[in-house]
Design a protein around this motif. Sequence first.
Motif, PDB file in Angstrom:
ATOM      1  N   THR A  73      35.164  19.942  13.644  1.00 30.09           N
ATOM      2  CA  THR A  73      34.609  19.487  14.918  1.00 30.09           C
ATOM      3  C   THR A  73      33.095  19.699  14.949  1.00 30.09           C
ATOM      4  OG1 THR A  73      36.661  19.944  16.103  1.00 30.09           O
ATOM      5  CG2 THR A  73      34.645  19.879  17.426  1.00 30.09           C
ATOM      6  N   THR A  74      32.669  20.882  14.520  1.00 35.50           N
ATOM      7  CA  THR A  74      31.236  21.184  14.496  1.00 35.50           C
ATOM      8  C   THR A  74      30.509  20.245  13.547  1.00 35.50           C
ATOM      9  OG1 THR A  74      31.680  23.497  15.048  1.00 35.50           O
ATOM     10  CG2 THR A  74      29.533  23.010  14.069  1.00 35.50           C
ATOM     11  N   PHE A  75      31.074  19.986  12.379  1.00 36.42           N
ATOM     12  CA  PHE A  75      30.445  19.081  11.422  1.00 36.42           C
ATOM     13  C   PHE A  75      30.378  17.657  11.972  1.00 36.42           C
ATOM     14  CE2 PHE A  75      31.532  21.768   7.404  1.00 36.42           C
ATOM     15  CZ  PHE A  75      30.557  22.681   7.764  1.00 36.42           C
ATOM     16  N   ASN A  76      31.429  17.204  12.652  1.00 34.16           N
ATOM     17  CA  ASN A  76      31.383  15.874  13.278  1.00 34.16           C
ATOM     18  C   ASN A  76      30.280  15.818  14.328  1.00 34.16           C
ATOM     19  OD1 ASN A  76      33.118  13.804  12.313  1.00 34.16           O
ATOM     20  ND2 ASN A  76      34.878  14.986  12.995  1.00 34.16           N
ATOM     21  N   ASN A  77      30.142  16.882  15.099  1.00 33.05           N
ATOM     22  CA  ASN A  77      29.100  16.905  16.122  1.00 33.05           C
ATOM     23  C   ASN A  77      27.704  16.993  15.500  1.00 33.05           C
ATOM     24  OD1 ASN A  77      30.941  16.618  18.160  1.00 33.05           O
ATOM     25  ND2 ASN A  77      31.090  18.801  18.584  1.00 33.05           N
ATOM     26  N   LEU A  78      27.575  17.729  14.406  1.00 34.78           N
ATOM     27  CA  LEU A  78      26.288  17.743  13.691  1.00 34.78           C
ATOM     28  C   LEU A  78      25.981  16.347  13.142  1.00 34.78           C
ATOM     29  CD1 LEU A  78      26.523  21.212  11.978  1.00 34.78           C
ATOM     30  CD2 LEU A  78      24.543  20.406  13.282  1.00 34.78           C
ATOM     31  N   SER A  79      27.002  15.651  12.707  1.00 36.76           N
ATOM     32  CA  SER A  79      26.826  14.276  12.245  1.00 36.76           C
ATOM     33  C   SER A  79      26.298  13.396  13.391  1.00 36.76           C
ATOM     34  CB  SER A  79      28.155  13.734  11.715  1.00 36.76           C
ATOM     35  OG  SER A  79      28.016  12.395  11.328  1.00 36.76           O
ATOM     36  N   CYS A  80      26.863  13.563  14.574  1.00 32.33           N
ATOM     37  CA  CYS A  80      26.375  12.816  15.743  1.00 32.33           C
ATOM     38  C   CYS A  80      24.929  13.174  16.057  1.00 32.33           C
ATOM     39  CB  CYS A  80      27.247  13.100  16.963  1.00 32.33           C
ATOM     40  SG  CYS A  80      28.900  12.411  16.845  1.00 32.33           S
ATOM     41  N   TYR A  81      24.601  14.462  15.975  1.00 31.11           N
ATOM     42  CA  TYR A  81      23.226  14.898  16.223  1.00 31.11           C
ATOM     43  C   TYR A  81      22.265  14.223  15.249  1.00 31.11           C
ATOM     44  CZ  TYR A  81      19.010  17.600  15.830  1.00 31.11           C
ATOM     45  OH  TYR A  81      17.683  17.940  15.734  1.00 31.11           O
ATOM     46  N   TYR A  82      22.583  14.288  13.952  1.00 32.49           N
ATOM     47  CA  TYR A  82      21.684  13.715  12.959  1.00 32.49           C
ATOM     48  C   TYR A  82      21.625  12.190  13.069  1.00 32.49           C
ATOM     49  CZ  TYR A  82      20.763  18.212  10.872  1.00 32.49           C
ATOM     50  OH  TYR A  82      20.339  19.499  10.674  1.00 32.49           O
ATOM     51  N   SER A  83      22.713  11.555  13.477  1.00 32.51           N
ATOM     52  CA  SER A  83      22.685  10.108  13.729  1.00 32.51           C
ATOM     53  C   SER A  83      21.716   9.802  14.871  1.00 32.51           C
ATOM     54  CB  SER A  83      24.077   9.589  14.089  1.00 32.51           C
ATOM     55  OG  SER A  83      24.935   9.652  12.993  1.00 32.51           O
TER      56      SER A  83
END
Length: 131
Positions: A73-83
């Motif tokens: 979940t955290t990695f998916n959210n970090l992915s959203c942040y970097y996107s």
Amino acid sequence: INMHHQQYGETLELVEMFRNLLLKCNSAAMRCLERSQTDMARELLEKAERLIEEVGTKLNADARETQQKLQATTFNNLSCYYSHEGDWDEALRYCTRAYSIEKNNPEATHTDLATSSLNMCAILSRVGKHT
């Protein structure tokens, strides 16, 4: 959490505290991102990532699946942040890590896998690597 672990060892209460704290960090970070408070979003997600690394290694095998789900979940959210920040390489890196965790975690749901897959497709499409 570390003090609780030192004093009582791993308890259901500790695992629940760990889970709740990570969920709150992730939820708050995504609210910040929606409001374009990107520095705060990054800080919260980085705290969640550090917490997973520090506390997650102390959990027993039963709690490890929960830890892995929260890490994804955290990695998916970090992915959203970097996107959001336009750093597509980092976004793809975190999304790929989330997907790898989820596909090997029996606690992951079809929705979890679909979320990671859709995030990955969106990133690849954005950088022109779709077919």
